[in-house]
Design a protein around this motif. Structure first.
Motif, PDB file in Angstrom:
ATOM      1  N   ALA A  31      -3.995   0.305   9.748  1.00 11.04           N
ATOM      2  CA  ALA A  31      -2.970   1.118   9.091  1.00 11.04           C
ATOM      3  C   ALA A  31      -3.138   1.065   7.576  1.00 11.04           C
ATOM      4  CB  ALA A  31      -1.576   0.641   9.499  1.00 11.04           C
ATOM      5  N   ALA A  32      -3.514  -0.095   7.056  1.00 14.02           N
ATOM      6  CA  ALA A  32      -3.740  -0.227   5.608  1.00 14.02           C
ATOM      7  C   ALA A  32      -4.930   0.616   5.167  1.00 14.02           C
ATOM      8  CB  ALA A  32      -3.960  -1.694   5.238  1.00 14.02           C
ATOM      9  N   ARG A  33      -5.984   0.644   5.983  1.00 16.67           N
ATOM     10  CA  ARG A  33      -7.155   1.462   5.640  1.00 16.67           C
ATOM     11  C   ARG A  33      -6.789   2.942   5.604  1.00 16.67           C
ATOM     12  NH1 ARG A  33      -9.779  -2.532   9.099  1.00 16.67           N
ATOM     13  NH2 ARG A  33     -11.272  -3.690   7.811  1.00 16.67           N
ATOM     14  N   LEU A  34      -6.070   3.386   6.614  1.00 12.56           N
ATOM     15  CA  LEU A  34      -5.670   4.788   6.654  1.00 12.56           C
ATOM     16  C   LEU A  34      -4.768   5.126   5.472  1.00 12.56           C
ATOM     17  CD1 LEU A  34      -5.733   7.509   8.151  1.00 12.56           C
ATOM     18  CD2 LEU A  34      -3.682   6.756   9.348  1.00 12.56           C
ATOM     19  N   ALA A  35      -3.814   4.271   5.194  1.00 10.99           N
ATOM     20  CA  ALA A  35      -2.914   4.503   4.058  1.00 10.99           C
ATOM     21  C   ALA A  35      -3.695   4.492   2.744  1.00 10.99           C
ATOM     22  CB  ALA A  35      -1.808   3.446   4.031  1.00 10.99           C
ATOM     23  N   HIS A  60       7.917   4.699   1.135  1.00  9.92           N
ATOM     24  CA  HIS A  60       8.205   5.875   1.957  1.00  9.92           C
ATOM     25  C   HIS A  60       7.305   6.067   3.169  1.00  9.92           C
ATOM     26  CE1 HIS A  60      11.114   7.143  -0.964  1.00  9.92           C
ATOM     27  NE2 HIS A  60      10.210   7.225  -1.914  1.00  9.92           N
ATOM     28  N   TRP A  61       6.114   5.502   3.174  1.00  5.31           N
ATOM     29  CA  TRP A  61       5.172   5.803   4.250  1.00  5.31           C
ATOM     30  C   TRP A  61       4.882   4.618   5.155  1.00  5.31           C
ATOM     31  CZ3 TRP A  61       3.612  10.600   5.466  1.00  5.31           C
ATOM     32  CH2 TRP A  61       3.843  11.601   4.521  1.00  5.31           C
ATOM     33  N   ILE A  62       4.386   3.563   4.585  1.00  8.20           N
ATOM     34  CA  ILE A  62       3.897   2.440   5.382  1.00  8.20           C
ATOM     35  C   ILE A  62       5.039   1.800   6.167  1.00  8.20           C
ATOM     36  CG2 ILE A  62       2.819   0.167   5.273  1.00  8.20           C
ATOM     37  CD1 ILE A  62       1.296   1.159   2.795  1.00  8.20           C
ATOM     38  N   GLY A  63       4.891   1.805   7.497  1.00  7.37           N
ATOM     39  CA  GLY A  63       5.872   1.176   8.374  1.00  7.37           C
ATOM     40  C   GLY A  63       7.165   1.947   8.544  1.00  7.37           C
ATOM     41  N   ASN A  64       7.219   3.165   8.062  1.00  5.57           N
ATOM     42  CA  ASN A  64       8.448   3.955   8.131  1.00  5.57           C
ATOM     43  C   ASN A  64       8.296   5.148   9.057  1.00  5.57           C
ATOM     44  OD1 ASN A  64      10.002   2.469   6.208  1.00  5.57           O
ATOM     45  ND2 ASN A  64       8.717   3.336   4.610  1.00  5.57           N
ATOM     46  N   GLU A  65       9.427   5.741   9.372  1.00  7.36           N
ATOM     47  CA  GLU A  65       9.422   6.984  10.124  1.00  7.36           C
ATOM     48  C   GLU A  65       9.395   8.127   9.117  1.00  7.36           C
ATOM     49  OE1 GLU A  65      12.267   9.552  13.058  1.00  7.36           O
ATOM     50  OE2 GLU A  65      12.279   7.373  13.287  1.00  7.36           O
ATOM     51  N   GLN A  70       6.659   7.610  13.642  1.00  9.02           N
ATOM     52  CA  GLN A  70       6.775   6.225  13.204  1.00  9.02           C
ATOM     53  C   GLN A  70       5.388   5.706  12.842  1.00  9.02           C
ATOM     54  OE1 GLN A  70       9.627   4.283  12.803  1.00  9.02           O
ATOM     55  NE2 GLN A  70       8.179   2.933  11.789  1.00  9.02           N
ATOM     56  N   TYR A  71       5.218   5.287  11.603  1.00  7.17           N
ATOM     57  CA  TYR A  71       3.935   4.787  11.136  1.00  7.17           C
ATOM     58  C   TYR A  71       3.885   3.271  11.260  1.00  7.17           C
ATOM     59  CZ  TYR A  71       2.756   9.411   9.590  1.00  7.17           C
ATOM     60  OH  TYR A  71       2.445  10.741   9.581  1.00  7.17           O
ATOM     61  N   LEU A  72       2.726   2.777  11.639  1.00 10.64           N
ATOM     62  CA  LEU A  72       2.546   1.337  11.798  1.00 10.64           C
ATOM     63  C   LEU A  72       2.730   0.613  10.473  1.00 10.64           C
ATOM     64  CD1 LEU A  72      -0.676   1.123  14.002  1.00 10.64           C
ATOM     65  CD2 LEU A  72       1.613   0.405  14.657  1.00 10.64           C
ATOM     66  N   PRO A  73       3.247  -0.593  10.539  1.00 13.12           N
ATOM     67  CA  PRO A  73       3.282  -1.393   9.318  1.00 13.12           C
ATOM     68  C   PRO A  73       1.848  -1.736   8.917  1.00 13.12           C
ATOM     69  CG  PRO A  73       4.078  -2.659  11.200  1.00 13.12           C
ATOM     70  CD  PRO A  73       3.806  -1.272  11.686  1.00 13.12           C
ATOM     71  N   ALA A  74       1.610  -1.786   7.637  1.00 10.38           N
ATOM     72  CA  ALA A  74       0.268  -2.082   7.131  1.00 10.38           C
ATOM     73  C   ALA A  74       0.304  -3.382   6.346  1.00 10.38           C
ATOM     74  CB  ALA A  74      -0.214  -0.945   6.234  1.00 10.38           C
ATOM     75  N   GLU A  75      -0.824  -4.026   6.288  1.00  8.78           N
ATOM     76  CA  GLU A  75      -0.957  -5.235   5.484  1.00  8.78           C
ATOM     77  C   GLU A  75      -0.992  -4.794   4.017  1.00  8.78           C
ATOM     78  OE1 GLU A  75      -4.310  -8.612   4.953  1.00  8.78           O
ATOM     79  OE2 GLU A  75      -3.892  -7.997   7.016  1.00  8.78           O
ATOM     80  N   ALA A  76       0.119  -4.989   3.328  1.00  7.45           N
ATOM     81  CA  ALA A  76       0.286  -4.464   1.969  1.00  7.45           C
ATOM     82  C   ALA A  76      -0.771  -4.990   1.000  1.00  7.45           C
ATOM     83  CB  ALA A  76       1.685  -4.770   1.449  1.00  7.45           C
ATOM     84  N   ALA A  77      -1.087  -6.268   1.077  1.00  6.87           N
ATOM     85  CA  ALA A  77      -2.076  -6.834   0.151  1.00  6.87           C
ATOM     86  C   ALA A  77      -3.451  -6.207   0.381  1.00  6.87           C
ATOM     87  CB  ALA A  77      -2.144  -8.351   0.302  1.00  6.87           C
ATOM     88  N   PHE A  78      -3.777  -5.950   1.633  1.00  3.79           N
ATOM     89  CA  PHE A  78      -5.055  -5.329   1.977  1.00  3.79           C
ATOM     90  C   PHE A  78      -5.090  -3.888   1.462  1.00  3.79           C
ATOM     91  CE2 PHE A  78      -8.080  -3.637   5.264  1.00  3.79           C
ATOM     92  CZ  PHE A  78      -9.160  -4.433   4.934  1.00  3.79           C
ATOM     93  N   PHE A  79      -4.005  -3.151   1.676  1.00  2.00           N
ATOM     94  CA  PHE A  79      -3.862  -1.784   1.167  1.00  2.00           C
ATOM     95  C   PHE A  79      -4.063  -1.759  -0.346  1.00  2.00           C
ATOM     96  CE2 PHE A  79      -0.629   0.979  -0.897  1.00  2.00           C
ATOM     97  CZ  PHE A  79      -1.178   2.223  -0.618  1.00  2.00           C
ATOM     98  N   ARG A  80      -3.366  -2.639  -1.047  1.00  2.00           N
ATOM     99  CA  ARG A  80      -3.458  -2.686  -2.510  1.00  2.00           C
ATOM    100  C   ARG A  80      -4.865  -3.069  -2.971  1.00  2.00           C
ATOM    101  NH1 ARG A  80       0.685  -3.335  -6.206  1.00  2.00           N
ATOM    102  NH2 ARG A  80       2.655  -2.514  -5.435  1.00  2.00           N
ATOM    103  N   ASP A  81      -5.497  -3.998  -2.258  1.00  2.00           N
ATOM    104  CA  ASP A  81      -6.853  -4.422  -2.618  1.00  2.00           C
ATOM    105  C   ASP A  81      -7.825  -3.250  -2.529  1.00  2.00           C
ATOM    106  OD1 ASP A  81      -9.066  -6.257  -3.187  1.00  2.00           O
ATOM    107  OD2 ASP A  81      -9.552  -6.060  -1.055  1.00  2.00           O
ATOM    108  N   ILE A  82      -7.748  -2.498  -1.452  1.00  2.88           N
ATOM    109  CA  ILE A  82      -8.668  -1.370  -1.275  1.00  2.88           C
ATOM    110  C   ILE A  82      -8.437  -0.320  -2.358  1.00  2.88           C
ATOM    111  CG2 ILE A  82      -9.352   0.547   0.222  1.00  2.88           C
ATOM    112  CD1 ILE A  82      -8.594  -1.330   2.613  1.00  2.88           C
ATOM    113  N   VAL A  83      -7.194   0.093  -2.530  1.00  2.00           N
ATOM    114  CA  VAL A  83      -6.902   1.160  -3.500  1.00  2.00           C
ATOM    115  C   VAL A  83      -7.255   0.713  -4.919  1.00  2.00           C
ATOM    116  CG1 VAL A  83      -5.099   2.614  -4.511  1.00  2.00           C
ATOM    117  CG2 VAL A  83      -5.140   2.219  -2.038  1.00  2.00           C
TER     118      VAL A  83
END
Length: 174
Positions: A31-35, A60-65, A70-83
């Motif tokens: 989910a973090a990769r997709l986000a 607004h997106w990660i882990g929310n409807e 309903q979007y899967l919760p994402a590993e926030a630190a991983f999401f931030r690292d990639i971006v």
């Protein structure tokens, strides 16, 4: 925001006795990769800054409807690292991707969502040695499948595989 053509981030129906969907680390990372790809696309197309993009996605997106999905919760630190890693290293990543693309197909000519997929994958291949290269390539091919047809996912696979072999040749000699 580019919407996936498939419900990649949507939670699957729960199975009796299972953990809640999205609880597995692999699901949160997927989910973090997709986000991250969606965020990079949004930044590329709309010119949004990284801080605004983080705030929007995390609130607004990660882990929310969103619009009934309903979007899967994402590993926030991983999401931030990639971006943040792609933004920081883009001037190094783009020539690598350009070199791996077929002659006559510069990165600038590639659709923005595929550029985002390849940049994120290249970043992860270079900097996230804790994740096997084959897993990284496979995950980003799956992300690409959420947005484009098979021909383009084949290109993502070929480009990321070439970059993986450049950064992690030892993983391919075993």
């Amino acid at each position: 925001m580019v919407e996936p053509k498939k419900p990649f981030m949507r939670k699957p129906p729960p199975k009796t006795g299972d953990k809640k969907p999205g609880d597995r680390k692999a699901n949160r990372r997927g989910a973090a990769r997709l986000a991250a790809v969606q965020a990079l696309y949004q930044m590329d197309i709309g010119g949004a800054g990284i801080d605004d993009t983080f705030a929007e996605f995390e609130s607004h997106w990660i882990g929310n409807e969103v619009e009934g999905d309903q979007y899967l919760p994402a590993e926030a630190a991983f999401f931030r690292d990639i971006v943040s890693g792609v933004v920081r290293d883009q001037t190094k990543l783009d020539p690598l991707i350009d070199e791996a693309l077929a002659k006559g197909w510069p990165l600038a000519r590639i659709d923005a969502i595929i550029r985002a997929v390849m940049r994120a994958g290249a970043y992860e291949l270079e900097h996230r040695k804790d994740i096997p290269a084959r897993v990284v390539v496979s995950e980003y091919v799956d992300v690409a499948h959420a947005f484009v047809e098979k021909d383009e996912t084949g290109m993502v696979n070929a480009v990321l595989d070439q970059i993986a072999r450049q950064f992690r040749a030892d993983e391919f000699t075993k």
